[in-house]
Design an enzyme around this catalytic site. Sequence first.
Site, PDB file in Angstrom:
ATOM      1  CG  ASN A  87      -0.373  -0.605   2.438  1.00 23.90           C
ATOM      2  OD1 ASN A  87       0.437  -1.530   2.374  1.00 23.90           O
ATOM      3  ND2 ASN A  87      -0.738  -0.086   3.578  1.00 23.90           N
ATOM      4  CB  THR A  90      -2.928  10.286   1.220  1.00 21.31           C
ATOM      5  OG1 THR A  90      -3.519   9.992  -0.046  1.00 21.31           O
ATOM      6  CG2 THR A  90      -2.591  11.765   1.287  1.00 21.31           C
ATOM      7  CB  THR A 128      -0.195   3.714  -7.725  1.00 23.09           C
ATOM      8  OG1 THR A 128      -1.018   2.744  -8.367  1.00 23.09           O
ATOM      9  CG2 THR A 128      -0.280   5.045  -8.461  1.00 23.09           C
ATOM     10  CE  LYS A 263     -24.981   4.712 -14.354  1.00 21.85           C
ATOM     11  NZ  LYS A 263     -25.735   5.519 -13.436  1.00 21.85           N
ATOM     12  CB  ALA A 264     -24.123  12.425 -12.906  1.00 19.41           C
ATOM     13  CG  PHE A 268     -13.941  10.232  -7.772  1.00 21.65           C
ATOM     14  CD1 PHE A 268     -12.961  10.195  -6.795  1.00 21.65           C
ATOM     15  CD2 PHE A 268     -14.006  11.356  -8.593  1.00 21.65           C
ATOM     16  CE1 PHE A 268     -12.076  11.241  -6.618  1.00 21.65           C
ATOM     17  CE2 PHE A 268     -13.118  12.425  -8.425  1.00 21.65           C
ATOM     18  CZ  PHE A 268     -12.157  12.362  -7.428  1.00 21.65           C
ATOM     19  CB  CYS A 272      -6.993   4.265  -7.023  1.00 19.31           C
ATOM     20  SG  CYS A 272      -6.361   2.627  -6.659  1.00 19.31           S
TER      21      CYS A 272
HETATM   22  P1  NAD Z   1      -3.816  -3.286   0.094  1.00 18.98           P
HETATM   23  O1  NAD Z   1      -3.720  -2.440   1.301  1.00 18.98           O
HETATM   24  O2  NAD Z   1      -5.052  -4.075  -0.175  1.00 18.98           O
HETATM   25  O3  NAD Z   1      -2.599  -4.367   0.112  1.00 18.98           O
HETATM   26  C1  NAD Z   1      -1.293  -4.045   0.445  1.00 18.98           C
HETATM   27  C2  NAD Z   1      -0.711  -5.191   1.265  1.00 18.98           C
HETATM   28  O4  NAD Z   1       0.687  -4.944   1.462  1.00 18.98           O
HETATM   29  C3  NAD Z   1      -1.322  -5.324   2.668  1.00 18.98           C
HETATM   30  O5  NAD Z   1      -1.906  -6.613   2.810  1.00 18.98           O
HETATM   31  C4  NAD Z   1      -0.135  -5.122   3.619  1.00 18.98           C
HETATM   32  O6  NAD Z   1      -0.165  -5.937   4.768  1.00 18.98           O
HETATM   33  C5  NAD Z   1       1.040  -5.479   2.728  1.00 18.98           C
HETATM   34  N1  NAD Z   1       2.315  -4.923   3.185  1.00 18.98           N
HETATM   35  C6  NAD Z   1       2.577  -3.644   3.543  1.00 18.98           C
HETATM   36  N2  NAD Z   1       3.872  -3.526   3.887  1.00 18.98           N
HETATM   37  C7  NAD Z   1       4.438  -4.746   3.775  1.00 18.98           C
HETATM   38  C8  NAD Z   1       5.742  -5.247   3.976  1.00 18.98           C
HETATM   39  N3  NAD Z   1       6.741  -4.448   4.391  1.00 18.98           N
HETATM   40  N4  NAD Z   1       5.983  -6.549   3.766  1.00 18.98           N
HETATM   41  C9  NAD Z   1       4.984  -7.368   3.348  1.00 18.98           C
HETATM   42  N5  NAD Z   1       3.718  -6.947   3.105  1.00 18.98           N
HETATM   43  C10 NAD Z   1       3.443  -5.648   3.328  1.00 18.98           C
HETATM   44  O7  NAD Z   1      -3.471  -2.350  -1.144  1.00 18.98           O
HETATM   45  P2  NAD Z   1      -3.925  -2.531  -2.671  1.00 18.98           P
HETATM   46  O8  NAD Z   1      -5.288  -1.979  -2.861  1.00 18.98           O
HETATM   47  O9  NAD Z   1      -3.631  -3.933  -3.113  1.00 18.98           O
HETATM   48  O10 NAD Z   1      -2.928  -1.516  -3.385  1.00 18.98           O
HETATM   49  C11 NAD Z   1      -1.548  -1.804  -3.499  1.00 18.98           C
HETATM   50  C12 NAD Z   1      -0.923  -0.805  -4.451  1.00 18.98           C
HETATM   51  O11 NAD Z   1      -1.519  -0.942  -5.746  1.00 18.98           O
HETATM   52  C13 NAD Z   1      -1.124   0.656  -4.058  1.00 18.98           C
HETATM   53  O12 NAD Z   1       0.020   1.386  -4.423  1.00 18.98           O
HETATM   54  C14 NAD Z   1      -2.306   1.089  -4.911  1.00 18.98           C
HETATM   55  O13 NAD Z   1      -2.283   2.464  -5.183  1.00 18.98           O
HETATM   56  C15 NAD Z   1      -2.066   0.297  -6.179  1.00 18.98           C
HETATM   57  N6  NAD Z   1      -3.282   0.014  -6.967  1.00 18.98           N
HETATM   58  C16 NAD Z   1      -4.449  -0.355  -6.346  1.00 18.98           C
HETATM   59  C17 NAD Z   1      -5.573  -0.674  -7.110  1.00 18.98           C
HETATM   60  C18 NAD Z   1      -6.872  -1.091  -6.460  1.00 18.98           C
HETATM   61  O14 NAD Z   1      -7.864  -1.193  -7.163  1.00 18.98           O
HETATM   62  N7  NAD Z   1      -6.923  -1.346  -5.171  1.00 18.98           N
HETATM   63  C19 NAD Z   1      -5.494  -0.633  -8.512  1.00 18.98           C
HETATM   64  C20 NAD Z   1      -4.291  -0.273  -9.094  1.00 18.98           C
HETATM   65  C21 NAD Z   1      -3.188   0.033  -8.320  1.00 18.98           C
HETATM   66  C1  UDX Z   2      -9.730   2.905 -10.622  1.00 22.94           C
HETATM   67  C2  UDX Z   2      -9.309   2.837 -12.099  1.00 22.94           C
HETATM   68  O1  UDX Z   2     -10.469   2.691 -12.928  1.00 22.94           O
HETATM   69  C3  UDX Z   2      -8.358   1.667 -12.318  1.00 22.94           C
HETATM   70  O2  UDX Z   2      -7.893   1.659 -13.663  1.00 22.94           O
HETATM   71  C4  UDX Z   2      -7.191   1.808 -11.361  1.00 22.94           C
HETATM   72  O3  UDX Z   2      -6.296   0.716 -11.515  1.00 22.94           O
HETATM   73  C5  UDX Z   2      -7.662   1.900  -9.930  1.00 22.94           C
HETATM   74  O4  UDX Z   2      -8.592   3.000  -9.792  1.00 22.94           O
HETATM   75  P1  UDX Z   2     -11.485   1.610  -9.113  1.00 22.94           P
HETATM   76  O5  UDX Z   2     -11.239   2.722  -8.156  1.00 22.94           O
HETATM   77  O6  UDX Z   2     -11.405   0.211  -8.638  1.00 22.94           O
HETATM   78  O7  UDX Z   2     -10.470   1.729 -10.349  1.00 22.94           O
HETATM   79  O8  UDX Z   2     -12.954   1.793  -9.739  1.00 22.94           O
HETATM   80  P2  UDX Z   2     -13.581   2.716 -10.915  1.00 22.94           P
HETATM   81  O9  UDX Z   2     -14.458   1.864 -11.723  1.00 22.94           O
HETATM   82  O10 UDX Z   2     -12.560   3.489 -11.629  1.00 22.94           O
HETATM   83  O11 UDX Z   2     -14.520   3.709 -10.091  1.00 22.94           O
HETATM   84  C6  UDX Z   2     -13.980   4.685  -9.214  1.00 22.94           C
HETATM   85  C7  UDX Z   2     -15.093   5.505  -8.617  1.00 22.94           C
HETATM   86  O12 UDX Z   2     -15.690   6.361  -9.603  1.00 22.94           O
HETATM   87  C8  UDX Z   2     -16.249   4.680  -8.051  1.00 22.94           C
HETATM   88  O13 UDX Z   2     -16.691   5.261  -6.845  1.00 22.94           O
HETATM   89  C9  UDX Z   2     -17.314   4.768  -9.112  1.00 22.94           C
HETATM   90  O14 UDX Z   2     -18.610   4.589  -8.618  1.00 22.94           O
HETATM   91  C10 UDX Z   2     -17.096   6.190  -9.613  1.00 22.94           C
HETATM   92  N1  UDX Z   2     -17.587   6.418 -10.986  1.00 22.94           N
HETATM   93  C11 UDX Z   2     -17.022   5.764 -12.030  1.00 22.94           C
HETATM   94  C12 UDX Z   2     -18.602   7.340 -11.207  1.00 22.94           C
HETATM   95  O15 UDX Z   2     -19.106   7.955 -10.268  1.00 22.94           O
HETATM   96  N2  UDX Z   2     -19.028   7.557 -12.490  1.00 22.94           N
HETATM   97  C13 UDX Z   2     -18.481   6.912 -13.558  1.00 22.94           C
HETATM   98  O16 UDX Z   2     -18.918   7.169 -14.694  1.00 22.94           O
HETATM   99  C14 UDX Z   2     -17.448   5.984 -13.322  1.00 22.94           C
END
Ligand code: NAD
Ligand code: UDX
Length: 456
Positions: A87, A90, A128, A263-264, A268, A272
């Site tokens: 993770n 912020t 990210t 979509k209004a 969001f 992320c």
């Molecule tokens: P998450 O919190 O679900 O998972 C992160 C995991 O990392 C946790 O289980 C935590 O225990 C583990 N961790 C933290 N520090 C550690 C360490 N030192 N050693 C071993 N494990 C450790 O987070 P996520 O939603 O999977 O997001 C991970 C990254 O991917 C973030 O940078 C996020 O911005 C990015 N990302 C997330 C999404 C999404 O949809 N959630 C999509 C694209 C990119």
């Molecule tokens: C987003 C990006 O889409 C994905 O590519 C990236 O890897 C992680 O962040 P996610 O946050 O999982 O994915 O969902 P997404 O479908 O993007 O929706 C984000 C938020 O926007 C939700 O709360 C959704 O309800 C809202 N949304 C989306 C709207 O309100 N209107 C839309 O038209 C689309």
Amino acid sequence: MTKICCIGAGYVGGPTMAMIAKQCPDVQVNVVDINEKRIAAWQTDDLPIFEPGLLGVVKEARGRNLFFSTDVDQGIRDADIIFVSVNTPTKTFGEGAGCASDLQYWELCARRIKEVSISDKIIVEKSTLPVRTAEAMERVLHAGDNPVHFEVLSNPEFLAEGTAIEDLECPDRVLIGGHETETGQKALQTLAEIYATWIPRERILTTNLWSSELSKLTANAFLAQRVSSINAISALCEATEADVGEVAHAIGTDSRIGPKFLKASIGFGGSCFKKDILNLVYLCESYGLPEPANYWRQVVTMNDYQETRFVKTMLHNMFNTIANKRIAVFGFAFKADTGDTRESPAIKVCRELASEHATIVVSDPEAMDNAKLEMPELADQIEFEEDPYKAAFGAHAVAVLTDWKQYGELDYQRIYDSMQKPAFLFDGRNMLDHNALFEMGFEVYSIGKGLKTHLK
Ligand code: NAD
Ligand code: UDX
């Protein structure tokens, strides 16, 4: 046999590695995490995250070439390729608090990798990250007289929650950034080979490291900007009797604009969008670019406005008082098909309703456990009720906050009959049949359309 280790078994690490393991039976994939509860859950059929289709993918590979463990050091030591998918929230303290990325988990991983590695490795940034993080990573990894060589790649993840499996199975593109050196390009090709097992070559894009890192933040900023743009228009629609759905459709048919992400909504949410835009804002500021920083900050400002506007609309339409009124909240997840409540607009909506002394009943098909953890300070003002009919029983208003398909299929006559009158329905997702609800007797508000009322 190529050995992959992924550090971080969360929403990204778990599904991404499960897909690689499923598609590449000749690659061994070890997913490691310090969170024992999470790792234990990945080993059962009650996975730690709800994601349609995920269990099937996990079951196909688990025990064959997909393993989950808390032994982070062993995972690192054995691997040829290490994905870091921890993770990057912020920052909540010190310089850049509320804006910059908190990179402490990421750096801890880099230090651990350096500490325990005894062979050369490819390190893949899956999290990210701010642009140029790979540079810092390399300096940590190569500090001192370490004989081991680490080649850092950026491979951001574009999956969206709720559709993660489709997104991973058939992505629009996979992006890999690497150094333009011989070793950088070799590492990049090694990773590309893995994805090429199931993804057409032309969808595997390669760039330099910094372009790849920055593309991830930029993609999320553009997507969120579209939502904020249509939400800004939704407020104007309500003031002018234009219909935001019709406007979105009309502009979306322009092939240069396209129909998606228009979509209004109440705003969001998710872990992320807000985090990544604020990170972009912070980067712009730290590179001395205040105008681009302010431009992107406005996307978040508009989202905050939309969430608050929704609650104000509820309050004003319900005769400027909701104290002690029962309000059923349909949906707490930040979007449909996930149990994830991180940064869900429902959190702010519930907090603001609570500050008006409303009694809130939260219902959600998958997010109840997470919802209960989000607002401990409101424990005596919030009830949790999985059954939406029971949640709405005796309520003054229903607020639809998540676009779960099942909310479109409820018996609203039954709900109307059980509610206090006048019965209000606030559709924060514009997903219901507003004319039918109005005919039943509801006072119906929808985003960008305003209130349809029987009251004169
Ligand atoms: P998450 O919190 O679900 O998972 C992160 C995991 O990392 C946790 O289980 C935590 O225990 C583990 N961790 C933290 N520090 C550690 C360490 N030192 N050693 C071993 N494990 C450790 O987070 P996520 O939603 O999977 O997001 C991970 C990254 O991917 C973030 O940078 C996020 O911005 C990015 N990302 C997330 C999404 C999404 O949809 N959630 C999509 C694209 C990119
Ligand atoms: C987003 C990006 O889409 C994905 O590519 C990236 O890897 C992680 O962040 P996610 O946050 O999982 O994915 O969902 P997404 O479908 O993007 O929706 C984000 C938020 O926007 C939700 O709360 C959704 O309800 C809202 N949304 C989306 C709207 O309100 N209107 C839309 O038209 C689309």
